[in-house]
Design an enzyme around this catalytic site. Structure first.
Site, mmCIF file in Angstrom:
data_model
loop_
_atom_site.group_PDB
_atom_site.id
_atom_site.type_symbol
_atom_site.label_atom_id
_atom_site.label_comp_id
_atom_site.label_asym_id
_atom_site.label_seq_id
_atom_site.Cartn_x
_atom_site.Cartn_y
_atom_site.Cartn_z
ATOM 1 N N THR A 62 2.149 21.328 30.877
ATOM 2 C CA THR A 62 1.915 20.148 31.719
ATOM 3 C C THR A 62 2.869 19.004 31.365
ATOM 4 O OG1 THR A 62 0.129 19.578 30.193
ATOM 5 C CG2 THR A 62 -0.486 20.610 32.272
ATOM 6 N N ASP B 192 0.663 23.205 19.523
ATOM 7 C CA ASP B 192 0.535 22.051 20.401
ATOM 8 C C ASP B 192 1.636 21.033 20.107
ATOM 9 O OD1 ASP B 192 -0.384 20.184 22.255
ATOM 10 O OD2 ASP B 192 -1.966 19.422 20.959
#
Length: 735
Positions: A287, A352
């Site tokens: 994203t 992440d």
């Protein structure tokens, strides 16, 4: 008028050198002589003075005006002030010589209690900015009075879909309109005069997508990304027509179902880098939830992309591969959305380590040559300098502690992993953590010092694979909830096993992008501090988690001014002028990723609550900052614990999976959301109605009936009770 007058022609008779009084601006030209020898003078040619420009309309901004932002430094016309997003201001009326006289000019209550992350836009004395959920306001930049307010009326239960609070990072302004996005994925064009809706478009297919980033605008296009990778979504960036809201183009950052046609050719190249697994069923991630920067000269939009979904490649792509275009910097043609080049900061990302951190353009001298570069300090701990025309790596140096990789190979452009980041079937402690060595908080570049000022931190990450994956080799995603592939219970067990939870550090680092070294740094007691502003006054401004607003000398790092705000700051400051006076403004309201990772021991929000305020300072300001009341931090009396050990453990696991992300690890809230150890008897009695019944959904506490049973809720309450009794016996600080 003075500049215009300089360009007015002075009328002179070319033949006789006579200037005719009363006809300044007429030019007489010799026409020779007639047959009798009488000089002939042609009729005067009137040169009309240039007209004064027509008065600007409200928020009358276009690309030419943003590109020439340095010609009007008293405004802050776009997200990073200029298209290059350096967050440097040429204003110097406030400087290191008079900074001691800086004082509050005005404050405005925002009536919020969640994180405030927006960078205000200031145009001709009016400030436009966003608050929680995408609420957008216009403010008189001189007095601080609110002019209008727009509320997109996002359903409160949508708060469940936010990984990191219900924040919004700002708006864009273009040709009399304000472009703003709501937390539930809608993009709005508002009339700058009154905040009325000109058009709106839904940019997402539905939950759990969200929008927290600021749109960017250029060439009559407004561009927005989205968030939700933790929940299992597929990332993309979309451009819309600023006038109509019609979609101009869309770029997907990761491939979808291999059985279906790809949406654009770049995905054909990406597909072989995803090996095995069924990533498309869990979204894939990537994203573009924050960083974008536009370069007019090459008509290029640079975009940073996010982490994979799930976090771990072992689940989403068990056959390996780089998983393009996760954690990458993309260079896109701004007209078509087609890709010019990409650079992946963390191939096959497992931690992440997003590359959604702010991107910045600059022209700097490297090895004796002027280079057009793009710079980024992403989560993974390396500071990247790339040639922005080609995407070729120039340098990558660690700006924080990095245990997952030793260095970046300049030939291949790839990180050299140490193996310490592998977590497989064991729990691993890795630096940086998923919070990153640097998160979304904006950095700034000062062309005078040549330094980039970066909000950084050292936070250890604890990683462990999902128990289901470790035991069965399968993974079952949860609908509309976190699907990282991580075992959060192992995370809590690791913390609990420590003799005491370690303090984490935050820093402001003055980084030399040429030498790859820190010139100076300021240390803070807490991580995840605010964004940065640099000015020609040899100053750098930053707010902090523990409630201060500081100014440093840009060249030496000497702290020269501080103001205790009583509220944590994560947003970046801006500066502007009105009626010849320079102001420094910043939003105060702690939150964002701090809702998960903040430390109550250093949080101003835990002490004073989190009443949001917009603050503006000027030299000799006479305003007085209202004193906030201290929050009662005492833990009330709880009855004796009667639940057995197995029930409490069941509650601990369920709390860790479903409650910790908003209410804090070990049931200790960092101060943004309610601390459940401090529940009164009335709340305890209605705990089932709140957690499963959703009676507080309008406040952002959605129903979790789809994830937890009544038995789970009772067990969660038992775990919270245990934690409350432990900390009360330990002597939690009280006011």
């Amino acid at each position: 008028m003075a500049d215009l007058a300089k360009n007015w022609p002075v009328a002179v008779n070319a033949a006789a050198g006579v200037v005719l009084a009363g006809f300044i601006g007429w030019q007489f030209i010799s026409g020779g002589a007639d047959s009798a020898g009488t000089p002939v003078v042609e009729a005067p040619v009137i040169e009309t003075p240039a007209e004064e420009p027509a008065p600007r309309g409200l928020a009358d901004i276009d690309g030419a005006r943003i590109a020439a932002a340095d010609a009007e430094p008293g405004n802050w016309l776009s997200h990073g002030r200029t298209y290059d997003e350096q967050r440097f201001s040429p204003l110097d009326d406030i400087n290191d010589g008079n900074i001691g006289e800086l004082a509050l000019a005005w404050s405005l209550d925002t009536y919020t209690t969640r994180g405030l992350e927006a960078t205000p836009i200031v145009v001709d004395g009016i400030m436009y900015l966003s608050l929680n959920w995408g609420v957008t306001i216009a403010v008189d930049a001189k007095s601080g009075s609110e002019i209008w307010r727009f509320d997109p009326e996002v359903p409160g239960e949508w708060g469940r879909y936010g990984c990191c609070d219900v924040v919004n990072r700002g708006v864009a302004v273009w040709k009399g309109r304000v472009y703003t996005a709501s937390f539930d994925g809608r993009l709005f064009a508002l009339d700058a005069a009154d905040g009325s809706v000109v058009w709106e478009v839904n940019t997402i297919p539905g939950p759990p997508y969200t929008i927290t980033g600021a749109p960017r605008v250029f060439g009559d296009k407004v561009v927005i990304g989205n968030g939700g990778a933790e929940y299992g979504v597929r990332g993309y960036i979309t451009a819309y027509d600023t006038d109509t809201g019609e979609q101009a183009w869309r770029f997907y950052t990761v491939p979808g179902d291999p059985a279906l046609p790809v949406e654009h050719p770049e995905l054909e190249a990406a597909m072989p880098t995803w090996k095995g697994g069924e990533w498309w069923k869990i979204g894939g991630g990537g994203t573009a939830w924050d960083s974008m920067v536009y370069e007019p000269e090459s008509n290029t939009l640079y975009v940073g992309t996010g982490n994979g979904s799930p976090w771990t490649r072992e689940i989403r792509s068990p056959g390996g591969g780089d998983n393009l275009y996760l954690s990458s910097i993309l260079a896109l043609d701004a007209d078509t959305g087609r890709m010019k080049w990409y650079y992946q900061t963390t191939p096959g990302d497992n931690w992440d380590y997003t590359a959604t951190q702010p991107l910045m353009l600059a022209d700097i001298e490297i090895d004796g040559a002027q280079r057009k570069v793009i710079m980024q300090a992403p989560k993974n701990g390396f500071f990247y300098v790339l040639d922005r025309e080609t995407g070729k790596l120039i340098s990558a140096n660690p700006f924080s502690t990095t245990t997952w990789a030793s260095h970046v190979d300049l030939e291949t452009g790839r990180p050299v992993e140490t193996g310490e980041g592998e977590f497989g079937h064991a729990t691993a402690f890795v630096l940086p953590s998923a919070n990153g060595a640097h998160n979304w908080h904006p950095m700034a570049f000062h062309p005078g010092t040549g330094l980039v000022y970066i909000p950084t931190q050292d936070i250890a990450g604890i990683y462990s694979l999902s128990e289901q994956w470790k035991n069965e080799g399968t993974y079952t995603p949860k609908e509309n909830w976190w699907n990282t592939g991580m075992d959060w219970t192992a995370y809590i067990d690791a913390i609990t096993a420590l003799p005491e939870v370690p303090m984490e550090k935050g820093y402001l680092k003055a980084w030399d992008p040429v030498t790859g070294e820190a010139r100076w740094q300021a240390e803070y007691p807490a991580p995840l501090n605010g964004g940065v502003l640099a000015t020609a006054g040899n100053l750098v401004f930053q707010g902090t988690a523990d409630g201060y607003f500081h100014a440093y000398k840009a060249d030496t790092g000497e702290r020269v001014w501080s103001q205790y705000i009583q509220t944590g700051i994560v947003a970046a400051p801006v500066t502007y002028t009105v009626d010849g006076e320079q102001y420094i403004a910043v939003l105060a309201g702690w939150g964002g990723v701090n809702i998960v990772s903040g430390d109550a021991r250093t949080s101003a929000a835990a002490k004073y609550g989190n009443e949001g305020r917009l603050l503006a300072f000027k030299i000799g300001g006479g305003g007085e900052l209202p004193q906030l009341a201290l929050r009662d931090q005492s833990i009330p009396d709880w009855p004796a614990l009667t639940a057995d050990e197995a029930t409490v453990r069941q509650g601990e696991i369920a709390y860790t999976q479903y409650c910790m992300l908003c209410h804090g690890a070990l049931a200790i809230s960092p101060g943004v959301t309610p601390d459940l150890r401090r529940m009164g008897e009335n709340i305890r009695e209605h705990f089932q109605d709140i957690v499963r019944g959703g009676i507080l959904s309008d406040n952002g506490m959605a129903s979790f009936a789809d994830l937890v049973s009544e038995e789970d809720v009772e067990a969660i309450l038992s775990y919270i009770q245990k934690r409350a009794l432990e900390d009360k016996a330990r002597g939690e600080p009280t006011n």
